[in-house]
Design an enzyme around this catalytic site. Structure first.
Site, PDB file in Angstrom:
ATOM      1  CB  CYS A   2     -33.438 -17.639  -3.857  1.00 41.97           C
ATOM      2  SG  CYS A   2     -34.231 -19.195  -4.223  1.00 41.97           S
ATOM      3  NE  ARG A  27     -28.368 -15.757  -0.633  1.00 47.01           N
ATOM      4  CZ  ARG A  27     -28.740 -15.471   0.607  1.00 47.01           C
ATOM      5  NH1 ARG A  27     -28.035 -14.622   1.305  1.00 47.01           N
ATOM      6  NH2 ARG A  27     -29.784 -16.022   1.145  1.00 47.01           N
ATOM      7  CG  ASN A  99     -34.648 -15.234  -1.707  1.00 49.62           C
ATOM      8  OD1 ASN A  99     -34.787 -15.342  -2.922  1.00 49.62           O
ATOM      9  ND2 ASN A  99     -33.620 -14.607  -1.155  1.00 49.62           N
TER      10      ASN A  99
END
Ligand code: F6R
Length: 612
Positions: A2, A27, A99
């Site tokens: 994330c 990512r 995250n």
């Protein structure tokens, strides 16, 4: 994994958040969202499943108004990718992105439901927002409500949140997941990764685990979560330029990063080679001459591609510093109570400096008294912060999920470390050391020649063999980890099944796989293993495998055996891996490009693996 971005300042927040999220796309993610709060406290929330352009389209049609906001790209862990599971999550006035993984989410969910919370999503993240909301309702001020809630969480997290009742501040917190504060002029930023913030500021503050911070337009404060005590963290200047994180005319970041290798190596070598003495300057290694002599063993711990660099590094250290060395997968090293202690040097190798298994393994080694040296590319990341010293690679930001320039930069860092140790331990002949140092200094130009000189041939070979279902990569000695790396690159971006094998093991099993449909890529530069590798090449030919050889320039013997030879300049054998890996990176790239896969963000993969 994330991605998080946050902004508070004088500009409209939404375009800055979207821009930051785009810079985090690499990512890997499956949904995204932003929340912006207008000055009078109105919350505007947009979340979309899929690629960022969906969010962008929505924001184009319905612009958000406000100078404070948070944004997120999600890589599903709890709950499938859907709009309701996408972040930000809302509970009362609290809007939050996260995250990582909250480990005690089941207990939290039951407790919140029992108190009457109306939980909309399947995520662990939304629970944190409700927890804070309950504490606000109990009368706590925002900061205290956040701190107290964080004390109830177990697991890894980076969190950014705001309250519509106080639309002038963002609160962020970190535990085992990266979070950086960007300090601008009349603006504060936060992000899970440096490239998201680069166009706006290069002045960054890295939070430590157990920190939370309050960001306002002109100021930030950092506190400890457990005590509430205020702490200072150093302000660092990041010299990566925003342009480094753009494609610069290349079709993919991966291709750009393959081409950037000569520069990455030049930057990693800069100021570290002592050419007259045949030595390496490095205060950064953090060991005295006496420490270097006292070391008894070296462990190199890493994951994935960084593990392959460590396997080569292991040979470098054994052969040049005459120290017993092992390269271990961090995920296997951790948690098995390894025998490691004060006489051992543990080298934690990681591009991102945030990989959870490598971080935990390094922490366990440190707790047992070993000295930990980080070889990382991201300054101020978690592994260097934990380590006793850091010997950085200077490859610049690596955006493509498949690591290329960081791999070769790790190889030169590990070779420099081996030379340095060898000299300190008086086991490396100065003449040989000078030869190695001179070889390193010439390397960037030779790498450039390999990239330019082989890409057309490699692209043609990829066209011819790209449809193969299985590919075998073989090598011995330094070329064995390169075979593993060639296979990993191919499978991760083209989804072709590939195996890397030590050539000497071929007869013990994999030879059964070889037939006329299987390309066998043999890495056979001139080195001490050359003759034996050539025998293996002939054995593979005898089974009608389609041989592609990576060989040293002008190697007639190899040319006589197969017509598909990719030549690399002849160099001192220790440097071969830095050249032989390049055609393999290009091969994986061209096969994937021909198949039309998502090269920079291959399916199911994420650039930084911060969850277990
Ligand atoms: C493969 C790749 C991964 C990483 C691995 C470790 O191309 O990039 O295998 O090498 O996830 O990551 P770092 O080096 O950031 O610890």
């Amino acid at each position: 994994m994330c991605g998080i971005v946050g902004y508070v300042g004088n500009e409209e927040a939404a375009p800055i958040l979207l821009d930051g999220l785009k810079r985090l796309e690499y990512r890997g993610y499956d949904s995204a969202g932003v929340a912006v709060v207008a000055p009078e406290g109105e919350l505007q929330l947009v979340r979309r499943v899929g690629k960022l352009f969906r969010l962008e389209q929505e924001l184009g049609a319905r612009p958000l108004r406000g100078r404070i906001g948070i944004g997120h790209t999600r890589w599903a862990t709890h709950g499938r990718p859907s709009e309701v599971n996408a972040h930000p999550h809302v509970a009362g006035p609290i809007v939050l992105v996260h995250n990582g993984i909250i480990e005690n989410h089941m207990a939290l969910r039951s407790a919140l439901l029992a108190r009457g919370a109306r939980i909309a999503s399947d995520t662990d993240t939304e629970l944190v927002a409700h927890l804070i909301h309950f504490k606000l309702r109990e009368g706590m001020v925002l900061e205290e409500a956040v701190r107290r809630s964080l004390l109830e969480l177990r697991g890894a997290y980076a969190i950014a949140l705001l309250s519509t009742e106080e639309p002038n501040r963002i609160v962020v917190a970190k535990s085992s997941s990266p979070l950086v504060i960007g300090v601008g002029e009349g603006a504060m930023f936060c992000g899970s990764d440096i490239p998201a913030l680069l166009p706006y500021t290069r002045r960054m503050v890295f939070l430590e685990d157990g920190d939370f911070a309050v960001l306002e337009r002109d100021a930030y404060r950092i506190h400890r979560i457990d005590t509430g005590e205020r702490v200072e963290r150093p302000l660092r200047y990041i010299d990566w330029s925003p342009v480094m994180a753009e494609k610069g005319g290349f079709k993919h970041f991966m291709l750009k990063e393959i081409h950037e290798q000569p520069r990455a190596i030049e930057d990693t070598l800069r100021g570290r080679l002592h050419r007259e003495e045949g030595d390496i300057y490095s205060e950064e290694i953090g060991l005295s001459e006496r420490d270097a002599q006292a070391i008894e063993r070296v462990f190199l711990i890493a994951c994935g591609t960084s593990h392959h660099a460590s396997l080569v590094g292991r040979y470098y250290i054994e052969m040049l510093a005459r120290l017993p060395a092992v390269a271990e997968l961090a995920s296997e090293f951790r948690g098995r109570d390894p025998i490691v202690g004060p006489r051992d040097l543990v080298v934690a190798v990681s591009q991102s400096g945030e990989t959870i298994d490598t971080l935990v393994a390094a922490r366990e080694a440190k707790e047992r008294g070993a000295r930990v040296l980080a070889v990382a590319n991201v300054i101020g990341s978690a592994i260097p912060r934990l380590a006793d010293a850091s010997f950085y690679t200077h490859a610049g930001p690596e955006i493509g999920v498949a690591s290329t320039k960081c791999f070769t930069a790790q190889l030169v860092a590990l070779l420099m470390l081996a030379i340095w140790l060898g000299r300190r331990r008086n086991v490396l002949d100065p003449i040989k050391a000078r030869e190695l140092v001179e070889g390193l200094a010439r390397l960037p130009l030779q790498m450039r020649d390999v990239i330019i000189g082989t890409k057309q041939l490699v692209s043609n070979l990829a066209k011819r063999h790209g449809n193969a279902r299985d590919v075998l990569f073989l090598g011995r000695g330094f070329s064995y980890p390169i075979a593993l790396e060639g296979a990993l690159k191919l499978k991760e971006i083209s989804y072709v099944h590939a195996e890397g094998y030590p050539a000497g093991e071929m007869k013990h099993g994999p030879i059964a796989l070889i037939d006329v449909n299987v390309p066998v890529i043999v890495i056979a530069p001139r080195d001490r293993w050359y003759e034996r590798t050539l025998s293996n090449l002939q054995e593979a030919m005898a089974r009608e495998g389609k041989i592609i050889a990576i060989a040293s320039e002008g190697d007639e013997a190899v040319h006589r055996l197969t017509q598909d030879v990719i030549e690399v300049p002849e160099v001192i054998e220790f440097l071969n891996p830095l050249l032989t890996v390049i055609p393999l990176q290009l091969y994986a790239y061209y096969v994937a490009d021909q198949k039309g896969t998502d090269i920079d963000q291959p399916r199911n993969l994420a650039k930084t693996v911060t969850v277990e």
